[in-house]
Design a protein around this motif. Structure first.
Motif, mmCIF file in Angstrom:
data_model
loop_
_atom_site.group_PDB
_atom_site.id
_atom_site.type_symbol
_atom_site.label_atom_id
_atom_site.label_comp_id
_atom_site.label_asym_id
_atom_site.label_seq_id
_atom_site.Cartn_x
_atom_site.Cartn_y
_atom_site.Cartn_z
ATOM 1 N N UNK A 3 0.791 -1.189 0.041
ATOM 2 C CA UNK A 3 -0.003 -0.032 -0.067
ATOM 3 C C UNK A 3 0.886 1.188 0.219
ATOM 4 N N UNK A 4 1.901 1.541 0.886
ATOM 5 C CA UNK A 4 2.814 2.584 0.710
ATOM 6 C C UNK A 4 3.526 2.820 -0.579
ATOM 7 N N UNK A 5 3.994 1.747 -1.059
ATOM 8 C CA UNK A 5 4.711 1.752 -2.604
ATOM 9 C C UNK A 5 3.642 2.269 -3.462
ATOM 10 N N UNK A 6 2.354 1.830 -3.227
ATOM 11 C CA UNK A 6 1.344 1.955 -4.391
ATOM 12 C C UNK A 6 1.003 3.542 -4.351
ATOM 13 N N UNK A 7 0.907 3.884 -3.119
ATOM 14 C CA UNK A 7 0.558 5.426 -2.846
ATOM 15 C C UNK A 7 1.516 6.333 -2.985
ATOM 16 N N UNK A 8 2.825 5.840 -2.853
ATOM 17 C CA UNK A 8 4.090 6.791 -3.360
ATOM 18 C C UNK A 8 3.918 7.012 -4.985
ATOM 19 N N UNK A 9 3.648 5.778 -5.373
ATOM 20 C CA UNK A 9 3.430 6.085 -6.997
ATOM 21 C C UNK A 9 2.487 6.710 -7.535
ATOM 22 N N UNK A 10 1.321 6.753 -7.138
ATOM 23 C CA UNK A 10 -0.027 7.289 -7.222
ATOM 24 C C UNK A 10 0.494 8.828 -6.896
ATOM 25 N N UNK A 11 0.748 9.309 -5.729
ATOM 26 C CA UNK A 11 1.238 10.516 -5.477
ATOM 27 C C UNK A 11 2.243 11.280 -6.456
ATOM 28 N N UNK A 12 3.152 10.320 -6.841
ATOM 29 C CA UNK A 12 4.058 10.906 -7.749
ATOM 30 C C UNK A 12 3.469 11.236 -9.150
ATOM 31 N N UNK A 13 2.638 10.357 -9.459
ATOM 32 C CA UNK A 13 2.015 10.505 -10.848
ATOM 33 C C UNK A 13 1.016 11.894 -10.834
ATOM 34 N N UNK A 50 1.478 14.499 -8.822
ATOM 35 C CA UNK A 50 2.244 15.597 -8.638
ATOM 36 C C UNK A 50 2.896 16.054 -9.823
ATOM 37 N N UNK A 51 3.533 15.094 -10.795
ATOM 38 C CA UNK A 51 4.472 15.318 -11.843
ATOM 39 C C UNK A 51 3.889 15.358 -13.248
ATOM 40 N N UNK A 52 2.966 14.373 -13.383
ATOM 41 C CA UNK A 52 2.364 13.839 -14.533
ATOM 42 C C UNK A 52 1.171 14.809 -14.677
ATOM 43 N N UNK A 53 0.401 15.155 -13.691
ATOM 44 C CA UNK A 53 -0.849 15.772 -13.622
ATOM 45 C C UNK A 53 -0.740 17.102 -13.043
ATOM 46 N N UNK A 54 0.504 17.816 -12.800
ATOM 47 C CA UNK A 54 0.660 19.151 -12.138
ATOM 48 C C UNK A 54 0.101 19.404 -10.884
#
Length: 303
Positions: free
Chosen positions: A253-263, A265-269
């Protein structure tokens, strides 16, 4: 047999993917579109109806002496647990929430020792200390961190983990005695009763006319995916694999959350999430996971 085990692992993977994605998806419409209490109202009602539809095909009856425990489980496992989680998630970072939630096995062990008198080995004591250090560090850091972290939100998520951990200990004998669908159906019904006074004012104040397709899709995901399907996936998996294997998937869950937050933050601005990933949170995550690993590790058998 191997085929069943493979399907069980796929089910666990699916459940924890849903949980991991849920942190940021659910947060995305709170509180602008819907308040946390109103969201919980819809979640408990929607999933409860689905569970009782399945329950209608079961002819299992519950003994009167077990209803007080079912009522307590409804209070802790549904009303308190979900209200604390969604109000906490509304205030804090999805990453913080996903890391703190992984401390649930630690909470379960502590309550099991206090209530069920289960023995705690030195190895588990070390695990509790390390995992608790990681969780406390993250909760405290929420008051100083940039991004969407929050001390109050982190405290609410931690209290949610405590409530859910106690629920898991109390519901264990009921799960052994009755079909799991029977138990969860009653738990959701009593949970709805406790949640109703908190949820109904928010529901009445919610502007449903302002809901978009995305809003309805998010609510449907939380009700059907996070609450209903994820629970059924876990039940299915428990038929073929041990509870310890089931519990180990929470680390995803933390790994998936890290990935989703990164997406986000950086892909969707979504710049508000850009500062949610930092070294303190990564260190906290490793401390909690390592602590839970020590707790769940089986002692070496002497020859």
């Amino acid at each position: 047999m191997k085929n069943n085990i493979a399907k069980a692992h796929l089910a666990l993977l699916g459940a924890n993917l849903i949980y991991g994605v849920n942190y940021i998806i659910a947060k995305g419409i709170m509180p602008n579109k819907i308040g946390p209490s109103a969201f919980i109202f819809l979640r408990v009602v929607g999933a409860g109806i689905l569970f009782w539809i399945i329950k209608s095909f079961l002819k299992e009856k519950v003994e009167k002496k077990d209803f007080p425990l079912l009522i307590l489980c409804g209070l802790l496992g549904v009303a308190t647990n979900q209200l604390l989680f969604f109000h906490g998630l509304n205030l804090t970072s999805p990453i913080d929430a996903s890391i703190i939630i992984t401390a649930i096995p630690i909470v379960v062990l502590v309550f099991s020792a206090l209530l069920l008198k289960e023995k705690i080995t030195p190895n588990k004591i070390i695990g509790i200390a390390i995992g608790a250090t990681g969780a406390i560090l993250l909760v405290w850091y929420g008051n100083k961190a940039a991004g969407t972290s929050s001390l109050l939100g982190n405290v609410l998520i931690f209290l949610n983990a405590c409530s859910y951990g106690l629920y898991l200990v109390l519901v264990k004998p009921l799960m052994k005695k009755y079909n799991s669908i029977t138990v969860i159906s009653w738990v959701f019904l009593f949970g709805f009763v406790f949640m109703f006074p908190f949820g109904i004012p928010d529901i009445l104040q919610t502007n449903f006319a302002a809901f978009t397709v995305e809003t309805y899709a998010t609510i449907a995901f939380v009700v059907i995916g996070t609450t209903f399907l994820a629970y059924l996936f876990n039940i299915y998996a428990l038929k073929s694999v041990s509870p310890s294997v089931t519990g180990s998937y929470v680390y995803l869950q933390p790994a998936i959350s890290f990935i989703m937050v990164s997406v986000y933050a950086y892909a969707f601005g979504q710049t508000e999430y850009a500062q949610d990933i930092n070294s303190v949170k990564i260190a906290s995550c490793f401390l909690v996971i390592f602590g839970v690993y020590l707790i769940s590790k089986k002692p070496n058998k002497k020859a």
